[in-house]
Design a protein around this motif. Structure first.
Motif, short mmCIF file in Angstrom:
data_model
loop_
_atom_site.label_atom_id
_atom_site.label_comp_id
_atom_site.label_asym_id
_atom_site.label_seq_id
_atom_site.Cartn_x
_atom_site.Cartn_y
_atom_site.Cartn_z
N SER A 62 -39.07 -39.29 -129.94
CA SER A 62 -39.78 -37.80 -128.75
C SER A 62 -41.11 -37.87 -128.41
O SER A 62 -41.46 -38.26 -127.33
CB SER A 62 -39.97 -37.18 -129.76
N ARG A 63 -41.11 -39.36 -129.51
CA ARG A 63 -42.66 -39.64 -128.83
C ARG A 63 -42.41 -40.74 -127.60
O ARG A 63 -43.47 -40.34 -126.43
CB ARG A 63 -43.89 -40.12 -129.56
N VAL B 16 -32.26 -37.56 -125.17
CA VAL B 16 -30.77 -36.94 -125.72
C VAL B 16 -30.19 -37.87 -126.18
O VAL B 16 -29.07 -37.51 -126.88
CB VAL B 16 -30.57 -35.99 -124.62
N ALA B 17 -29.18 -38.55 -125.25
CA ALA B 17 -28.50 -39.76 -125.22
C ALA B 17 -28.05 -40.67 -126.35
O ALA B 17 -27.65 -40.62 -127.06
CB ALA B 17 -27.66 -40.53 -123.53
N PRO C 162 -44.51 -46.53 -129.28
CA PRO C 162 -43.33 -46.55 -129.39
C PRO C 162 -42.38 -47.06 -127.66
O PRO C 162 -41.67 -48.08 -127.91
CB PRO C 162 -42.82 -44.46 -128.69
N GLY C 163 -43.66 -47.35 -126.73
CA GLY C 163 -43.18 -48.15 -125.37
C GLY C 163 -43.29 -50.03 -125.75
O GLY C 163 -42.47 -50.33 -125.57
N ALA C 164 -44.27 -49.96 -126.40
CA ALA C 164 -44.74 -51.36 -127.27
C ALA C 164 -42.83 -52.48 -127.92
O ALA C 164 -42.91 -53.07 -128.15
CB ALA C 164 -46.17 -50.89 -128.33
N TRP C 165 -42.57 -51.20 -128.92
CA TRP C 165 -41.23 -51.35 -129.22
C TRP C 165 -40.50 -51.86 -128.78
O TRP C 165 -39.35 -52.92 -128.60
CB TRP C 165 -40.97 -50.63 -130.37
N TRP C 166 -40.10 -51.11 -127.72
CA TRP C 166 -38.69 -50.94 -126.54
C TRP C 166 -39.34 -52.51 -125.72
O TRP C 166 -38.59 -52.95 -125.42
CB TRP C 166 -38.67 -50.01 -126.00
#
Length: 371
Positions: free
Chosen positions: A142-143, A161-162, A11-15
């Motif tokens: 979550s990941r 959560v936000a 998921p960090g790659a997408w961000w």
């Protein structure tokens, strides 16, 4: 059964990819390039968005971007624009203001140059919002939380959560409105909103209680004792790293600090990473099936970084094209190699695996069919 974490992208790659596109959007006000960046992010989202509640927030970010454009244009009409123009479109009744409010006006003449400048500025912010929406639609929160270092775990939980509150809220509203339509009850207007609001708030409260129970059962917030020297070193490295990052960014953004900005930024990032690594020793955590940062993640993150870097170079070499003027009003041009740089953002649509789709049940064979 195949392991989904072995095929899913980190998921960090997408961000990092989305932030690269957003950085590129901040370097230009050319509406053609901004539209190209929005189209690139939209294509990747359409091709790789999974079927999950948190992945449905892209439309909400697109609507927010349209609202930003509309509000910015309304401000330009009623509050004026810092760009003087000669092409008057209409004249509104002007409200006289006291002397201490010089530079601000209410009403008056509305020029085409001021509206076009406001539109260019609003399009840049809208493109940035859509790129952030693409990251929310593609990266599993979550990941992403599971991949954070231990020192940022508590802050990451609050951020996740936000970030997931709005997508879950939108999903609840859509589900309840569909249920009311099936029952023949109104789902629009003030009356429909009042009838939907209470179940939505009840669902949000139930999710909050379930989240608190899950966090408590997993030992959230519990720490271990570390030597005092380690704590002091962690604090010093973190503070020095943050100051170094701020000074390095200031140096890169100013002409006078171009000689030392990159070096100070790299040193600050190194100190911050070391501080986070030491800080993670106070919150030991284990990860079940950790996400791997593989070659595809490097390609996705690198494509976003390449778009941001090339657009930054183009902003220096082609300032008149990337930031078209409005006095006099001229049609914006599409520069070829910056446009080709934007198209590098399409790489994730071809190198990442498609989202996991539920398999359709196979129909039983008839007795006449051969086995």
């Amino acid at each position: 059964m195949p392991d989904r974490t072995a095929t899913a992208l980190h998921p960090g790659a997408w961000w990092l990819w989305a932030l690269g596109l957003g950085t590129a959007a901040t370097r230009t006000t050319n509406p053609l390039l901004l539209a190209l960046l929005v189209a690139v992010s939209g294509y990747v989202v359409a091709a790789r968005r999974p079927d999950a509640p948190w992945a449905r927030s892209y439309g909400a970010f697109a609507k927010l971007a349209l609202a930003v454009i509309g509000i910015r244009l309304l401000f330009a009409v009623f509050l004026g624009s810092p760009i003087p123009g000669t092409t008057v479109l209409l004249r509104l009744p002007e409200v006289p203001l006291p002397d201490w409010a010089q530079g601000i006006r209410l009403g008056g003449k509305v020029t085409a140059e001021g509206l076009v400048w406001a539109l260019y500025d609003a399009l840049r912010l809208a493109a940035l919002l859509i790129c952030v929406g693409a990251a929310n639609a593609l990266a599993n929160p979550s990941r992403l939380l599971k991949s954070l270092p231990g020192a940022l775990y508590e802050t990451g939980v609050a951020v996740v959560v936000a970030l997931t509150f709005a997508p879950n809220l939108i999903a609840d509203v859509q589900r309840l409105r569909a249920a009311r339509r099936l029952r023949g009850r109104p789902d629009r207007g003030v009356r429909g909103l009042l009838h939907v609001g209470l179940p939505v708030l009840e669902g949000a409260l139930e999710r909050s209680v379930a989240l608190a129970a899950a966090m408590d059962s997993r030992g959230y917030g519990r720490t271990v004792q570390v030597p005092a020297a380690v704590r002091r070193t962690t604090t010093a490295l973190t503070v020095a790293g943050l100051l170094g990052v701020c000074a390095g960014m200031y140096g890169l953004l100013t002409a006078a600090g171009g000689s030392y900005g990159a070096a100070v930024l790299v040193a600050g990032l190194g100190a911050a990473v070391a501080g986070l690594w030491l800080g993670g020793r106070r919150t030991p955590r284990t990860r079940y099936r950790p996400d791997r940062w593989d070659a595809r993640a490097w390609l996705v993150a690198g494509s976003g970084a390449a778009v941001a870097a090339l657009m930054s170079v183009a902003a220096v070499r082609l300032p008149g094209t990337l930031k078209p003027g409005v006095i006099p009003l001229i049609a914006p041009e599409l520069p070829l190699w910056p446009a080709a740089a934007c198209l590098l953002g399409l790489l994730p649509a071809f190198v990442t695996p498609p989202p996991n789709q539920p398999k359709s049940p196979q129909s039983p064979k008839s007795p006449e069919e051969p086995s």
